[in-house]
Design a protein around this motif. Structure first.
Motif, PDB file in Angstrom:
ATOM      1  N   ALA A  12       0.845  -1.190   0.000  1.00  0.00           N
ATOM      2  CA  ALA A  12       0.000   0.000   0.000  1.00  0.00           C
ATOM      3  C   ALA A  12       0.880   1.240   0.000  1.00  0.00           C
ATOM      4  O   ALA A  12       2.019   1.200   0.457  1.00  0.00           O
ATOM      5  CB  ALA A  12      -0.918   0.014   1.219  1.00  0.00           C
ATOM      6  N   CYS A  13       0.338   2.318  -0.523  1.00  0.00           N
ATOM      7  CA  CYS A  13       1.056   3.591  -0.570  1.00  0.00           C
ATOM      8  C   CYS A  13       0.102   4.696  -0.133  1.00  0.00           C
ATOM      9  O   CYS A  13      -0.993   4.819  -0.666  1.00  0.00           O
ATOM     10  CB  CYS A  13       1.564   3.855  -1.988  1.00  0.00           C
ATOM     11  SG  CYS A  13       2.438   5.423  -2.158  1.00  0.00           S
ATOM     12  N   HIS A  14       0.523   5.470   0.863  1.00  0.00           N
ATOM     13  CA  HIS A  14      -0.272   6.607   1.323  1.00  0.00           C
ATOM     14  C   HIS A  14       0.088   7.809   0.475  1.00  0.00           C
ATOM     15  O   HIS A  14       1.256   8.154   0.333  1.00  0.00           O
ATOM     16  CB  HIS A  14      -0.016   6.868   2.809  1.00  0.00           C
ATOM     17  CG  HIS A  14      -0.525   5.756   3.662  1.00  0.00           C
ATOM     18  ND1 HIS A  14      -1.726   5.828   4.322  1.00  0.00           N
ATOM     19  CD2 HIS A  14      -0.017   4.536   3.929  1.00  0.00           C
ATOM     20  CE1 HIS A  14      -1.925   4.701   4.979  1.00  0.00           C
ATOM     21  NE2 HIS A  14      -0.910   3.905   4.748  1.00  0.00           N
ATOM     22  N   VAL A  15      -0.916   8.432  -0.114  1.00  0.00           N
ATOM     23  CA  VAL A  15      -0.705   9.496  -1.090  1.00  0.00           C
ATOM     24  C   VAL A  15      -1.408  10.766  -0.624  1.00  0.00           C
ATOM     25  O   VAL A  15      -2.577  10.724  -0.240  1.00  0.00           O
ATOM     26  CB  VAL A  15      -1.267   9.071  -2.472  1.00  0.00           C
ATOM     27  CG1 VAL A  15      -0.995  10.128  -3.509  1.00  0.00           C
ATOM     28  CG2 VAL A  15      -0.680   7.731  -2.894  1.00  0.00           C
ATOM     29  N   VAL A  16      -0.686  11.880  -0.684  1.00  0.00           N
ATOM     30  CA  VAL A  16      -1.285  13.161  -0.304  1.00  0.00           C
ATOM     31  C   VAL A  16      -2.343  13.552  -1.320  1.00  0.00           C
ATOM     32  O   VAL A  16      -2.396  13.025  -2.429  1.00  0.00           O
ATOM     33  CB  VAL A  16      -0.223  14.283  -0.191  1.00  0.00           C
ATOM     34  CG1 VAL A  16       0.788  13.965   0.880  1.00  0.00           C
ATOM     35  CG2 VAL A  16       0.447  14.529  -1.517  1.00  0.00           C
ATOM     36  N   GLN A  28       1.229  13.378 -10.282  1.00  0.00           N
ATOM     37  CA  GLN A  28       0.755  12.572  -9.156  1.00  0.00           C
ATOM     38  C   GLN A  28      -0.224  11.497  -9.630  1.00  0.00           C
ATOM     39  O   GLN A  28      -0.146  10.343  -9.199  1.00  0.00           O
ATOM     40  CB  GLN A  28       0.069  13.455  -8.115  1.00  0.00           C
ATOM     41  CG  GLN A  28       1.018  14.288  -7.296  1.00  0.00           C
ATOM     42  CD  GLN A  28       0.275  15.241  -6.379  1.00  0.00           C
ATOM     43  OE1 GLN A  28      -0.640  15.937  -6.803  1.00  0.00           O
ATOM     44  NE2 GLN A  28       0.682  15.278  -5.117  1.00  0.00           N
ATOM     45  N   CYS A  32       0.137   7.438  -9.346  1.00  0.00           N
ATOM     46  CA  CYS A  32      -0.882   6.630  -8.665  1.00  0.00           C
ATOM     47  C   CYS A  32      -1.418   5.535  -9.581  1.00  0.00           C
ATOM     48  O   CYS A  32      -1.625   4.400  -9.147  1.00  0.00           O
ATOM     49  CB  CYS A  32      -2.025   7.521  -8.173  1.00  0.00           C
ATOM     50  SG  CYS A  32      -1.577   8.539  -6.757  1.00  0.00           S
ATOM     51  N   LEU A  42      -3.786   2.055  -2.987  1.00  0.00           N
ATOM     52  CA  LEU A  42      -3.575   3.470  -2.705  1.00  0.00           C
ATOM     53  C   LEU A  42      -4.469   3.905  -1.557  1.00  0.00           C
ATOM     54  O   LEU A  42      -5.659   3.614  -1.543  1.00  0.00           O
ATOM     55  CB  LEU A  42      -3.872   4.317  -3.938  1.00  0.00           C
ATOM     56  CG  LEU A  42      -2.975   4.050  -5.139  1.00  0.00           C
ATOM     57  CD1 LEU A  42      -3.453   4.839  -6.335  1.00  0.00           C
ATOM     58  CD2 LEU A  42      -1.535   4.376  -4.819  1.00  0.00           C
ATOM     59  N   ARG A  43      -3.892   4.608  -0.605  1.00  0.00           N
ATOM     60  CA  ARG A  43      -4.629   5.178   0.514  1.00  0.00           C
ATOM     61  C   ARG A  43      -4.561   6.690   0.326  1.00  0.00           C
ATOM     62  O   ARG A  43      -3.558   7.313   0.658  1.00  0.00           O
ATOM     63  CB  ARG A  43      -4.014   4.789   1.850  1.00  0.00           C
ATOM     64  CG  ARG A  43      -3.821   3.304   2.048  1.00  0.00           C
ATOM     65  CD  ARG A  43      -5.137   2.614   2.381  1.00  0.00           C
ATOM     66  NE  ARG A  43      -4.877   1.241   2.769  1.00  0.00           N
ATOM     67  CZ  ARG A  43      -5.115   0.202   1.993  1.00  0.00           C
ATOM     68  NH1 ARG A  43      -5.601   0.387   0.788  1.00  0.00           N
ATOM     69  NH2 ARG A  43      -4.860  -1.014   2.399  1.00  0.00           N
ATOM     70  N   ARG A  44      -5.594   7.247  -0.262  1.00  0.00           N
ATOM     71  CA  ARG A  44      -5.608   8.678  -0.561  1.00  0.00           C
ATOM     72  C   ARG A  44      -5.900   9.481   0.694  1.00  0.00           C
ATOM     73  O   ARG A  44      -6.775   9.142   1.473  1.00  0.00           O
ATOM     74  CB  ARG A  44      -6.648   8.992  -1.637  1.00  0.00           C
ATOM     75  CG  ARG A  44      -6.387   8.345  -2.981  1.00  0.00           C
ATOM     76  CD  ARG A  44      -5.096   8.788  -3.603  1.00  0.00           C
ATOM     77  NE  ARG A  44      -5.068  10.220  -3.818  1.00  0.00           N
ATOM     78  CZ  ARG A  44      -4.613  10.798  -4.906  1.00  0.00           C
ATOM     79  NH1 ARG A  44      -4.138  10.085  -5.886  1.00  0.00           N
ATOM     80  NH2 ARG A  44      -4.617  12.103  -5.009  1.00  0.00           N
ATOM     81  N   TRP A  45      -5.179  10.569   0.872  1.00  0.00           N
ATOM     82  CA  TRP A  45      -5.368  11.478   1.989  1.00  0.00           C
ATOM     83  C   TRP A  45      -5.923  12.772   1.441  1.00  0.00           C
ATOM     84  O   TRP A  45      -5.348  13.385   0.543  1.00  0.00           O
ATOM     85  CB  TRP A  45      -4.043  11.730   2.680  1.00  0.00           C
ATOM     86  CG  TRP A  45      -4.105  12.764   3.759  1.00  0.00           C
ATOM     87  CD1 TRP A  45      -4.724  12.631   4.956  1.00  0.00           C
ATOM     88  CD2 TRP A  45      -3.538  14.070   3.734  1.00  0.00           C
ATOM     89  NE1 TRP A  45      -4.566  13.778   5.693  1.00  0.00           N
ATOM     90  CE2 TRP A  45      -3.832  14.688   4.960  1.00  0.00           C
ATOM     91  CE3 TRP A  45      -2.801  14.780   2.801  1.00  0.00           C
ATOM     92  CZ2 TRP A  45      -3.432  15.963   5.274  1.00  0.00           C
ATOM     93  CZ3 TRP A  45      -2.404  16.064   3.113  1.00  0.00           C
ATOM     94  CH2 TRP A  45      -2.716  16.633   4.347  1.00  0.00           C
ATOM     95  N   ASP A  46      -7.062  13.167   1.962  1.00  0.00           N
ATOM     96  CA  ASP A  46      -7.671  14.417   1.538  1.00  0.00           C
ATOM     97  C   ASP A  46      -7.320  15.470   2.574  1.00  0.00           C
ATOM     98  O   ASP A  46      -7.846  15.478   3.675  1.00  0.00           O
ATOM     99  CB  ASP A  46      -9.189  14.267   1.418  1.00  0.00           C
ATOM    100  CG  ASP A  46      -9.866  15.547   0.955  1.00  0.00           C
ATOM    101  OD1 ASP A  46      -9.166  16.541   0.675  1.00  0.00           O
ATOM    102  OD2 ASP A  46     -11.093  15.560   0.885  1.00  0.00           O
TER     103      ASP A  46
END
Length: 123
Positions: A12-16, A28, A32, A42-46
Motif C-alpha cells: 500500500a502507498c499513502h498518497v497526499v 501525481q 498513482c 492506494l490510501r488517498r489522503w484528503d
C-alpha cells in the motif's frame, strides 16, 4: 515507483491530496495509476481543511488549475478544525537553550567576506 514498491515489499502507498497546480497533479495521478496497475493499494489522503469546497472528495477533478485560483476559491470555504487536535500545546520545560541568531551586521560582514574573492578576480 512500482519497481521501488516491489523491491521494498510495499502493498500500500499513502498518497497526499492532489496538488493544486495542474502539472504536478498530472504527475501525481500518473504515479498513482502506475502503482495501482502494479497491485499496490492506494490510501488517498484528503488534506482539505475546508468543508464544502467543490473539489473535496469525489469531485477532485474540479480542483482549480492554479494556486491563485485555488486560494481565491478556498477563501469562500468553511475552515474545519483538524480531527484530534489538542486544545492547547504543552510548553517545553525547561525551555531549550539557544545560541541565538547573529545580528544583521554579522550577516552582512560574512556575505562581504565571502564575496571579496569574487570581486578581486573580476576584470
Amino acid at each position: 515507483l512500482p519497481q521501488v514498491a516491489q523491491e521494498c515489499g510495499a502493498t500500500a502507498c499513502h498518497v497526499v491530496a492532489d496538488d493544486v497546480e495542474a502539472p504536478m497533479r498530472v504527475s501525481q495521478r500518473a504515479a498513482c495509476a502506475a502503482l495501482a496497475d502494479s497491485g499496490v493499494a492506494l490510501r488517498r489522503w484528503d488534506g482539505a481543511l475546508r468543508s464544502g469546497c467543490p473539489w473535496s472528495g469525489a469531485a477532485a477533478a474540479s480542483l482549480p488549475p492554479t494556486f491563485p485560483e485555488y486560494a481565491s476559491a478556498a477563501r469562500a470555504c468553511t475552515l474545519v478544525a483538524a480531527a484530534g487536535a489538542p486544545k492547547a500545546l504543552t510548553p517545553l520545560e525547561p525551555c531549550p537553550t539557544s545560541e541565538g541568531l547573529p545580528g544583521v551586521e554579522a550577516w552582512i560582514a560574512e556575505a562581504a567576506a565571502a564575496a571579496a574573492p569574487c570581486s578581486e578576480s573580476a576584470p
